[in-house]
Design a protein around this motif. Sequence first.
Motif, PDB file in Angstrom:
ATOM      1  N   ARG A  67      35.263  22.068  44.321  1.00 10.08           N
ATOM      2  CA  ARG A  67      36.587  22.327  44.901  1.00 10.08           C
ATOM      3  C   ARG A  67      36.707  21.475  46.171  1.00 10.08           C
ATOM      4  O   ARG A  67      36.400  21.907  47.276  1.00 10.08           O
ATOM      5  CB  ARG A  67      36.784  23.802  45.220  1.00 10.08           C
ATOM      6  N   LEU A 112      30.418  31.178  49.388  1.00 11.48           N
ATOM      7  CA  LEU A 112      30.595  30.426  48.148  1.00 11.48           C
ATOM      8  C   LEU A 112      30.584  31.370  46.952  1.00 11.48           C
ATOM      9  O   LEU A 112      29.855  32.360  46.949  1.00 11.48           O
ATOM     10  CB  LEU A 112      29.471  29.408  47.986  1.00 11.48           C
ATOM     11  N   ASN A 144      36.722  19.058  52.375  1.00 13.60           N
ATOM     12  CA  ASN A 144      36.509  20.432  51.940  1.00 13.60           C
ATOM     13  C   ASN A 144      37.830  21.167  51.759  1.00 13.60           C
ATOM     14  O   ASN A 144      38.713  21.088  52.600  1.00 13.60           O
ATOM     15  CB  ASN A 144      35.654  21.175  52.969  1.00 13.60           C
ATOM     16  N   ARG A 159      37.586  24.600  50.527  1.00 11.88           N
ATOM     17  CA  ARG A 159      37.227  26.016  50.414  1.00 11.88           C
ATOM     18  C   ARG A 159      37.580  26.742  51.707  1.00 11.88           C
ATOM     19  O   ARG A 159      37.442  26.178  52.796  1.00 11.88           O
ATOM     20  CB  ARG A 159      35.725  26.171  50.134  1.00 11.88           C
ATOM     21  N   ALA A 198      29.674  21.890  49.131  1.00  8.79           N
ATOM     22  CA  ALA A 198      29.154  23.211  48.767  1.00  8.79           C
ATOM     23  C   ALA A 198      27.637  23.181  48.639  1.00  8.79           C
ATOM     24  O   ALA A 198      26.947  24.115  49.076  1.00  8.79           O
ATOM     25  CB  ALA A 198      29.787  23.676  47.455  1.00  8.79           C
TER      26      ALA A 198
END
Length: 456
Positions: free
Chosen positions: A307, A300, A292, A294, A143
């Motif tokens: 996460r 974001l 990842n 997400r 992120a």
Amino acid sequence: MRDHRVNPVDAIWLNMDRAHNLMVIECVLFLDGPLDRARFDRVVQRRLIDAYPVFSRRPVVGSRRRSKARWRDVPGFDFTEHVREVRLPAPGDAASLQAYVGGFLSTPLPRDRPLWDIHLIDGLDEGSAIYVRLHHALADGIALTQVLLSLTDVTPDADVSGGHGTGARHHGVGDLVAVARRAAPEVTGALRPARVRASTLAVIRGVLSGAGVLGKLVLTRNPRSALVGSAGPHKRAVWSDPIDLQLIKDIAATSQATVNDVLVSALAGALQRYQVERGARAVDIPTVVPVNLRPMHLPLPRELGNRFALVLLVLPSGLSSAAERLAETKRRMDRIKGSPEPVMTFALIQTIGRLGRRLSSALVAFFGGKACGVTTNVPGPREPRFLAGTRITSLLGWVPGSAHQTLGTCIFTYAGTVRVGFKTDTAVIADPDRILAAFHAEIDDLSRVLAAAGRR
């Protein structure tokens, strides 16, 4: 005064700073010229401070014994206090910059202010650099890479002509970014009643696969090697010059592998060579790879946070030839891609975050001790990006290690090039330059395999 809660997973990393391994993500951006400070400040204000409140908040723990930490606004916050301008002394070469970065790798970020810093570095023999330090409690490295890329633009004037840098796509880690999306439906779907009635065999496979992953996480051990020892407080960082990405793509195509397979295989070969040079028998080396989780199509959240999942990859460093290492790396990577391991480790991280500080620290140390360190392979933008009008020539970033991990590896592809960097604990690996040289030697060997295949 505004605030928001430090969620349980973020609290793991907030509480995990140790003198021998800080929970700080370290990034270096290389620029082809000087940076316009006024333009840079405007970009940071608009795209970082205004977009993500956690960058103007610090963690605060209440006075009660079981109080949860919260991210709380800093009164009179001035982000320029987090930006320092530095001029390196001559000769301003790569070694000088590496020494500068290495001097901060064991320096904690102060807890009485937001947990980040930016160093604007001039005096280099080529261009300039930006060194960014971000605490893992703010967000995961995947992120935060996206956050940093959101400061950049596809043209040099976009920041002054009304353009915005969020065109940077959501960047994950190597070919493993899709693992979670493929694995999650297999795991969750297998438990639905309709699926159970339709295919009992599929459920049995899922259970056995999950049991195998759990066994791997519990039983894998970090074997005794030249890369293992008790970590100390001093670290070093070294990195390569840019490598032509087309060379890596050619090796991958000839070997029916992916670019990620080739680069991870080169790491395995570097560690094999390093062990042999140190007079030891080469063994396979476990490393942790972040994944990842997400949704790739969504922005974001403003609160950021962690996460991500982890997979444990055992590098085939015990094999004796570059071709064998590449074939085995591909086989092991393919096996992970079909595994529910990312989903299971994500659930494990979520559970650990709710167990309290002492127990969660013990479990993180237990699982951290199963690998020599963390490896990230980040596919960055394919086209050059600009920061406040100055072109970025390449990027690097290391996520922190835990327990007594001694080797952090970052591989970053960007605008047709690849750069690899190593962060090592000097009490165990005092000579990371040798690992870097061994990485290049492995790429050379794979190139010769490619050339030999072309002559057939």
